[in-house]
Write an enzyme that holds these catalytic residues in place. Sequence first.
Site, short mmCIF file in Angstrom:
data_model
loop_
_atom_site.label_atom_id
_atom_site.label_comp_id
_atom_site.label_asym_id
_atom_site.label_seq_id
_atom_site.Cartn_x
_atom_site.Cartn_y
_atom_site.Cartn_z
N ILE A 178 3.84 -6.75 -21.51
CA ILE A 178 3.45 -5.20 -21.21
C ILE A 178 2.97 -5.25 -19.93
O ILE A 178 1.91 -5.84 -19.54
CB ILE A 178 2.22 -5.28 -22.35
CG1 ILE A 178 2.52 -5.48 -23.69
CG2 ILE A 178 1.77 -3.73 -22.09
CD1 ILE A 178 1.42 -5.41 -24.95
N ASP A 179 3.75 -4.58 -19.12
CA ASP A 179 3.78 -4.25 -17.71
C ASP A 179 2.91 -2.83 -17.55
O ASP A 179 3.50 -1.92 -17.70
CB ASP A 179 4.79 -4.28 -17.01
CG ASP A 179 4.84 -4.09 -15.61
OD1 ASP A 179 3.70 -4.08 -15.02
OD2 ASP A 179 5.91 -3.95 -14.90
N THR A 180 1.67 -2.86 -17.11
CA THR A 180 0.90 -1.64 -17.13
C THR A 180 1.61 -0.66 -15.75
O THR A 180 1.01 0.54 -15.82
CB THR A 180 -0.52 -1.88 -16.76
OG1 THR A 180 -0.77 -2.62 -15.75
CG2 THR A 180 -1.10 -2.83 -17.91
#
Length: 299
Positions: A178-180
């Site tokens: 999960i890449d913010t």
Amino acid sequence: MEVYWDVLVLENFVINYLILLVTAKFMRLRVSTLRLLTGAIVGALYVGFIILQPDLRVYYTTIAKILLSIFIIAITFSPRRIIQFIRTLAIFYISTFIFAGAAFAFLFFNEQGGFVRNGIAYVYGQSQWRMMVFSLITVGIIIKIFWEVIQSRLIKEKLLVPVKISFDNRVIDLSALIDTGNSLKDPLTNIPVMVVEFNALQELLPQEIKGIFAGAQENDLNYVTTIISKSKWFSRFRLIPFCSLGKENGMLIGFKPDFIEIGEVEDRRDIKNVIVGIYNRSLSSNEEYKALLGPELVA
């Protein structure tokens, strides 16, 4: 050897305060300075009491020390649930052992010597405060390393999720991060884009699309548009501009999957409004994940 009661109590007060402060930081508990000072004072007075009353052996026992620890945790943190109380007590002991280990290391290297009796460290000469400084530096280094390891592990456990991708009735499973910072979207439909390594997608892709990446021609816009326009999957493929992944003004080839599933089996979510962008490099240096998910897809 002369033992100065006030100096010993002051030393223990400072150490107790730091142990409680470290415990609060690890447990992410908001505790007032007054409560920390109160807990530290109780621990320091206990040390002073057993020095003044050396014949009362009951206060030297393991049970007495455990009860003291429980009392200190109760008045300092006032945990509302038993599980939280046990966790706080465990972190308190771990912090105490780290400080104790640093004190033993100082005794080993101290030229003037010292000894431990009834759980209290006594140092010869004028080395008490040097021992405290040495202990603080040692504990600071250990806790920094320990904290970074814990944070890294927690982040990985929290941000790595299993993903299933379906295309043309074929399915693959992979791990995604999960890449913010990933807010990539298809400019035509405004649908979020999930970036996936080409190597992980080969089983799903049509032969003509695989040929583009096998020949490293994904950046040749004319060639790519010619190949895609002739594919029977023309309507499901996209060209997505991007300004990240180590390249300015780049272009990703993407496709509309049948669906993707995100999460473990018990809380898996089925998502259809997503574009899968194909990236012809490795996303993770240690192969921990093969895709990047924007936070919008897991919200």
